[in-house]
Design a protein around this motif. Sequence first.
Motif, short mmCIF file in Angstrom:
data_model
loop_
_atom_site.label_atom_id
_atom_site.label_comp_id
_atom_site.label_asym_id
_atom_site.label_seq_id
_atom_site.Cartn_x
_atom_site.Cartn_y
_atom_site.Cartn_z
N UNK A 256 0.82 -1.21 0.00
CA UNK A 256 0.00 0.00 0.00
C UNK A 256 0.86 1.26 0.00
N UNK A 257 1.85 1.30 0.89
CA UNK A 257 2.65 2.51 1.01
C UNK A 257 3.77 2.60 -0.02
N UNK B 241 -1.62 4.40 14.89
CA UNK B 241 -1.47 5.35 13.80
C UNK B 241 -1.24 4.57 12.51
N UNK B 242 -2.21 4.62 11.60
CA UNK B 242 -2.09 3.89 10.34
C UNK B 242 -0.89 4.36 9.54
N UNK B 243 -0.55 5.62 9.66
CA UNK B 243 0.60 6.15 8.93
C UNK B 243 1.88 5.42 9.31
N UNK B 244 2.00 5.08 10.59
CA UNK B 244 3.19 4.34 11.03
C UNK B 244 3.13 2.89 10.57
N UNK C 56 4.05 2.74 7.13
CA UNK C 56 5.36 3.36 6.92
C UNK C 56 5.25 4.54 5.94
N UNK C 57 4.22 5.38 6.16
CA UNK C 57 4.03 6.54 5.30
C UNK C 57 5.05 7.62 5.64
N UNK C 58 5.38 8.38 4.63
CA UNK C 58 6.14 9.61 4.90
C UNK C 58 5.20 10.59 5.60
N UNK C 59 5.76 11.44 6.47
CA UNK C 59 4.93 12.39 7.22
C UNK C 59 4.22 13.35 6.25
#
Length: 645
Positions: free
Chosen positions: A443-444, A526-529, A532-535
Amino acid sequence: MLKNIVFTVLLIFVTAENTLAQEKILERANQKYNEYSFSPAIDIYKKVLDKGFVSADLLKKLGNSYYFNADYKEASLIYERLLKEYEGEISPDYFFRYAQTLRSLNQYVEADKLMRKFSEMTSGDVRANSFQTKRDYRTEIKENSGRYTLGNFDYNSVYSEFAPSYTNNGLLFASDRDTGNLAKYRHTWNSKDFLDVYEVKVENASKNTVVKLDKNINTKLHESTTATTKDGATLYFTRNNVVDGKTVKDQEGITRLKIFRAKLEEGIFTEIEELPFNSDTYSVAHPTLSPDEKTLFFVSDMPGSYGESDIFKVAINIDGTFGPPENLGNTINTEARETFPFVTSEEILYFSSDGHPGLGGLDVFATRIKNKSYTGIVKNVGEPINSNLDDFTFIFNEETRTGYFASNRENGLGYDDIYSFVENIPLKLACQQIVTGTVRDKISNQVLVGATVKIIDENNVELLKTLTDANGDYNLMMDCNVGNFVRALTDGYVPAEVYMGASDGQPQIIDFYLERDVVTAGFGDDLAKLLQLSTIYFDLNKYNIRVDAEVEIQKVIAAMDKYPSLKLKVNSHTDSRGKDAYNLWLSQKRAESTVAYMVSKGIAKERLQSEGFGETQLVNQCGNNSRCSANEHELNRRSEFIILE
């Protein structure tokens, strides 16, 4: 007028009578053809053809009679006429056989044209696929050539000798040299005598003798290809279907071939029995044993065959019984003839075929079958073993690098002759292939560092493994002679794998995109973590979605599309510069802007919440009145995606 009428009636009567006569002749020829009695069939078909009677069926059968008798020159002439006069009435096989005859006559350019036509007419045909993937097959054969030195076989005669096989006391071979019963027992396939099995016995260092095996083995019909256990106590051999001394024919009038087993006791073969997978309706022939003598390989046209004859294997159980026959598959077997297998101590399978690209007629091929894999590269062993005619019954001792084979090539002493050889340079069957790639989050798209990539064989045995580097890349070397699985896995992700079949050894790139194991994610994460999304950053005093942020939010949208039950809360933050109330308002606008963007891309509004926290949750020490750089302040201007459900 009356005279003309009488003449016309007589002419019609004579013509009808001649037609009926030719039909009877053809009926007799077809009977011989169906019995595999090709030589008598040739004589009859030629007589009919010479009288001006011609049809597609006649030309097919006459051409096939020449073809299966290895008279490729005459077969080419008949097939040429067949294609010119009846192209619309013939199957693709006749293009293939015509190409084979031209190869035997060294007319490779014309043969390749026919093979291209054959390939266009077929789909999924192993012979066509082999030709298409090995267009430069003559170069490959040339590269494999020149590795052998040929020698004589002292026991050839003006008759046929072929099918050599090793025993613990010398060598067995088949021959039709015994002409004592010529008139009574002559075999009509090629008008040669019936075959018997002979043995070259080593009596001392300077003298060998040739003896015919006893009458328990040799009968008035065919006995030919053999295989003997290392202790010499058990003999497998091929024989016509005979019961109580009489031949047994199938419904088409054909006497099939069967494999028999015999025990040697005090120099006499006894307990002769036919193997249980023989049949009266198809042939089973040409046995050979695996190095451990636990597997019998043989040739058959039984149901489940790909072509005119295929190579099969069967397990030999400890109690002497047999498992079910298994076809070796369509990497080895084609729609044509695969026959005369032999397996060396290093588990190299040698066999003859006219379905794989060759020089003409039957050629000898080799493939590695170690670990019971039958999907490795099949290689033509090249000249001088192979010629433009039939080359077959190849056997090889890997310790002495010597062996024997048979051929009907020109300038031989008899119809078929056995030749000895020495292998000076081994055939390169080992095939190493580089496999590289990158492992990423599906996904990321972030690279996964330290992920494991393994090579696993078809029996699920791990062969080797490595870890991805700082760039998520891996590099492995694998055997391309066999099929293997390349598998990628790491904690928190569902493993993924790709099957790699046997290939020509060209480097392969396989990238993996692993799916997150969402069971590990829970409320408040946190789904972003997790992804492994960029901030996701915002410009100073701005709440519009930046281009770089848009890319990251799309990954969150992809996750929500994949998992329809997922609900999120978007938390947005600012840096400490500016008034607290303003920052709280700005962060709320950033959260709402992010949600609005996701809704505009198809995410249901009910699955999203938003909240702004202003400067109340800084990620560093850049509070009011701090001396932080612009980059340090930027770290606080962010959005988070908190899992609610």
